[in-house]
Design a protein around this motif. Structure first.
Motif, PDB file in Angstrom:
ATOM      1  N   LEU B  49       0.813  -1.221   0.000  1.00 52.76           N
ATOM      2  CA  LEU B  49       0.000   0.000   0.000  1.00 52.76           C
ATOM      3  C   LEU B  49       0.844   1.266   0.000  1.00 52.76           C
ATOM      4  O   LEU B  49       0.366   2.329  -0.384  1.00 52.76           O
ATOM      5  CB  LEU B  49      -0.925   0.021   1.223  1.00 52.76           C
ATOM      6  N   ALA B  50       2.079   1.155   0.455  1.00 57.71           N
ATOM      7  CA  ALA B  50       2.921   2.348   0.605  1.00 57.71           C
ATOM      8  C   ALA B  50       3.188   3.001  -0.743  1.00 57.71           C
ATOM      9  O   ALA B  50       3.370   2.315  -1.753  1.00 57.71           O
ATOM     10  CB  ALA B  50       4.244   1.964   1.259  1.00 57.71           C
ATOM     11  N   PRO B  51       3.183   4.353  -0.758  1.00 60.19           N
ATOM     12  CA  PRO B  51       3.493   5.033  -2.023  1.00 60.19           C
ATOM     13  C   PRO B  51       4.976   4.860  -2.359  1.00 60.19           C
ATOM     14  O   PRO B  51       5.799   4.722  -1.460  1.00 60.19           O
ATOM     15  CB  PRO B  51       3.171   6.496  -1.715  1.00 60.19           C
ATOM     16  N   GLY B  52       5.286   4.857  -3.625  1.00 55.35           N
ATOM     17  CA  GLY B  52       6.685   4.676  -4.023  1.00 55.35           C
ATOM     18  C   GLY B  52       6.938   3.244  -4.428  1.00 55.35           C
ATOM     19  O   GLY B  52       6.033   2.400  -4.412  1.00 55.35           O
ATOM     20  N   THR B  53       8.165   2.988  -4.801  1.00 55.14           N
ATOM     21  CA  THR B  53       8.502   1.628  -5.260  1.00 55.14           C
ATOM     22  C   THR B  53       9.706   1.096  -4.494  1.00 55.14           C
ATOM     23  O   THR B  53      10.545   1.856  -4.017  1.00 55.14           O
ATOM     24  CB  THR B  53       8.848   1.625  -6.768  1.00 55.14           C
ATOM     25  N   LEU B  54       9.731  -0.218  -4.412  1.00 61.30           N
ATOM     26  CA  LEU B  54      10.874  -0.912  -3.807  1.00 61.30           C
ATOM     27  C   LEU B  54      11.169  -2.093  -4.722  1.00 61.30           C
ATOM     28  O   LEU B  54      10.236  -2.786  -5.148  1.00 61.30           O
ATOM     29  CB  LEU B  54      10.487  -1.387  -2.397  1.00 61.30           C
ATOM     30  N   HIS B  55      12.451  -2.303  -5.038  1.00 57.42           N
ATOM     31  CA  HIS B  55      12.809  -3.433  -5.906  1.00 57.42           C
ATOM     32  C   HIS B  55      12.263  -4.731  -5.302  1.00 57.42           C
ATOM     33  O   HIS B  55      12.342  -4.922  -4.088  1.00 57.42           O
ATOM     34  CB  HIS B  55      14.336  -3.498  -6.023  1.00 57.42           C
ATOM     35  N   TRP B 171       5.473  -0.682   5.588  1.00 56.52           N
ATOM     36  CA  TRP B 171       5.307   0.639   4.962  1.00 56.52           C
ATOM     37  C   TRP B 171       6.627   1.409   5.026  1.00 56.52           C
ATOM     38  O   TRP B 171       7.078   1.983   4.035  1.00 56.52           O
ATOM     39  CB  TRP B 171       4.198   1.399   5.700  1.00 56.52           C
ATOM     40  N   ALA B 172       7.245   1.407   6.210  1.00 54.07           N
ATOM     41  CA  ALA B 172       8.507   2.131   6.405  1.00 54.07           C
ATOM     42  C   ALA B 172       9.624   1.571   5.526  1.00 54.07           C
ATOM     43  O   ALA B 172      10.550   2.302   5.165  1.00 54.07           O
ATOM     44  CB  ALA B 172       8.916   2.084   7.872  1.00 54.07           C
ATOM     45  N   GLU B 181      -1.780   6.865   6.931  1.00 53.87           N
ATOM     46  CA  GLU B 181      -2.315   5.623   6.369  1.00 53.87           C
ATOM     47  C   GLU B 181      -1.749   4.406   7.087  1.00 53.87           C
ATOM     48  O   GLU B 181      -2.489   3.480   7.447  1.00 53.87           O
ATOM     49  CB  GLU B 181      -1.996   5.517   4.868  1.00 53.87           C
ATOM     50  N   SER B 182      -0.442   4.406   7.300  1.00 55.28           N
ATOM     51  CA  SER B 182       0.160   3.245   7.969  1.00 55.28           C
ATOM     52  C   SER B 182      -0.283   3.194   9.427  1.00 55.28           C
ATOM     53  O   SER B 182      -0.440   2.112  10.009  1.00 55.28           O
ATOM     54  CB  SER B 182       1.685   3.262   7.848  1.00 55.28           C
TER      55      SER B 182
END
Lengths: 54, 313
Positions: B49-55, B171-172, B181-182
Motif C-alpha cells: 500500500l505504501a506510495p513509491g517503489t521498492l525493488h 510501509w517504512a 495511512e500506515s
C-alpha cells in the motif's frame, strides 16, 4: 585414542541425530544468506559492481 | 540454570549433557509459525500500500527480515514464559516445556535472529525500518512479555501494539517513514487485538487462572470482559472503514468493511447476551473465529485493491 574419546561430554544417539538435523538447517540457512547477499549487492550496485579501475 | 549445573557426572571422565535435543523443526516451532504467517501477511499489505517503489528483491528481504524478527520475538517470549507455558494446555507442548530445547538455547536463538534480522533490514533496505523492527521486538519481549503480561489485565491492550506494528514496518521499508495511512493499519490491528484475545481468554480462562496470568476474565470477571469486548468491537468497526474515508481504499472496501464490522459487533452483542453454559461458549468461540476472518478479509481487500490498481496503472 579410545581412552581420549571417553572424556568430556558424551552425546546420546538422540542428541547426535538432533545435532545433525540442526547442522543441515544451519548449512542451508548460510547458503541462502550467501545467495541473498550476492543478489542484493547486484540489485543495489548494479551489474557494473566489478567494473571499476584498480 | 547454567550448562555446568545441568551436567550429571557419570564418572570423572565422561559427562552427560541434557541440552542439544532440539531438531531443526523444534527450533522452527520456537518461531511461532502461525503468528508469523499473520505478521508476514499484514507487513506485506503495508509494503504494497505504501506510495513509491521498492525493488522486488529488496521487498522480499524486508518481508523476510520482518518475519524473522517476529519469529525471534516468539522465541524470546517462549524463553521468558517457559514456566507459564508448562501449566497451560494450549502451550505445554511447546519446545521448552516439552524438554526439546533448553531456555538458554531458546534465548541464544532468539537474540541471534533478532540482531540478525534488524541488521539485515537496516543494511539492505533502510535504517528507519531496521530501527522500527528493533523497537517492535523490544516492545513485544520487554514491554509485553516481561513487564505487562504478568502484572496487569490490560496486558494485551498495550501489548497488542507489538502485533500491530508489522504493517507500519512494511510501509517504512518502502518510504523510510510513517504516515497517517500506515497508522490506520496499525490502529485496526491494535483495536482488534483485545476483543480477539479476550474471546480466547473467556473459553480458556481456567488455563490463565492456573498459570497466574492476570487476563481480564480472571481478574475482573467474565461479565466485565464481555462489556469490554463489546466496547472495543464498537470502536473497531468504524476504524475498519477508515481506509475508505481517508481515501486509500475504494467504495467496495468501504461497503465490505462496514458489513464485516457490523457482523463483528453483532457477534460481540451475542457474546454479551449469552453468559451461561454451552450457548455462551459457542458464542465466544464463534466471535474468536470470526475475528480472525475479519482481520484477514480487511487486509486481503486492501491488498487486492492495491494489486488491481497496480495492474490498471
Amino acid at each position: 585414542m579410545a581412552e581420549e574419546e571417553e572424556k568430556g561430554i558424551k552425546l546420546t544417539d538422540e542428541q547426535l541425530k538432533s545435532r545433525r538435523s540442526r547442522s543441515v538447517a544451519i548449512g542451508w540457512a548460510l547458503a541462502f544468506l550467501v545467495g541473498l547477499i550476492f543478489l542484493v549487492t547486484y540489485v543495489k550496485l548494479g551489474p557494473g559492481v566489478m567494473n571499476r579501475p584498480l | 540454570m547454567s550448562l555446568v549445573e545441568r551436567q550429571d557426572m557419570m564418572n570423572e571422565d565422561s559427562v552427560v549433557w541434557t541440552g542439544g535435543m532440539g531438531t531443526a523443526s523444534d527450533y522452527l516451532a520456537l518461531l511461532k509459525p502461525r503468528v508469523m504467517s499473520l505478521v508476514i501477511f499484514t507487513a506485506f499489505v503495508g509494503l504494497m500500500l505504501a506510495p513509491g517503489t521498492l525493488h522486488p528483491v529488496l521487498a522480499g528481504v524486508a518481508i523476510l527480515c520482518i518475519a524473522v524478527g517476529a519469529g525471534a520475538s516468539g522465541a524470546l517470549n517462549m524463553w521468558y514464559d517457559a514456566d507459564i507455558d508448562e501449566v497451560m494446555s494450549r502451550t505445554k507442548k511447546r519446545p521448552i516445556p516439552a524438554g526439546k530445547v533448553t531456555r538458554e538455547e531458546a534465548f541464544t536463538f532468539g537474540m541471534t535472529l533478532s540482531i540478525g534480522s534488524v541488521l539485515l533490514l537496516g543494511l539492505m533496505v533502510n535504517w528507519f525500518a531496521g530501527a522500527f523492527l528493533a523497537f517492535t521486538i523490544f516492545f513485544y519481549v520487554v514491554i509485553y512479555t516481561m513487564w505487562l503480561k504478568r502484572s496487569t489485565p490490560q496486558n494485551i491492550v498495550i501489548g497488542g501494539a507489538a502485533g500491530a506494528f508489522p504493517p507500519m514496518v512494511g510501509w517504512a521499508s518502502v518510504t523510510g517513514s510513517v504516515s497517517l495511512e500506515s497508522f490506520i493499519l496499525f490502529l485496526i490491528i491494535f483495536m482488534w487485538t483485545p476483543p480477539h484475545f479476550w474471546a480466547l481468554a473467556l473459553f480458556k480462562s481456567s488455563d490463565y487462572r492456573a498459570a497466574g496470568v492476570p487476563m481480564l476474565p480472571v481478574v475482573a470477571g467474565e461479565t466485565n470482559t464481555r462489556h469490554q469486548i463489546l466496547l472495543y468491537s464498537v470502536f473497531l468497526a468504524p476504524i475498519g472503514v477508515a481506509p475508505y474515508f481517508l481515501g486509500f481504499a475504494s467504495p467496495v472496501y468501504g461497503v465490505a468493511s462496514a458489513l464485516l464490522g457490523l457482523a463483528f459487533v453483532a457477534l460481540a452483542v451475542d457474546v454479551w447476551r449469552k453468559r451461561e453454559g454451552d450457548v455462551a461458549r459457542t458464542a465466544t468461540v464463534r466471535l474468536f473465529k470470526f475475528s480472525i476472518f475479519y482481520l484477514f478479509m480487511l487486509f486481503a481487500l486492501l491488498l487486492g485493491e492495491s494489486l488491481v490498481a497496480g495492474v490498471l496503472a
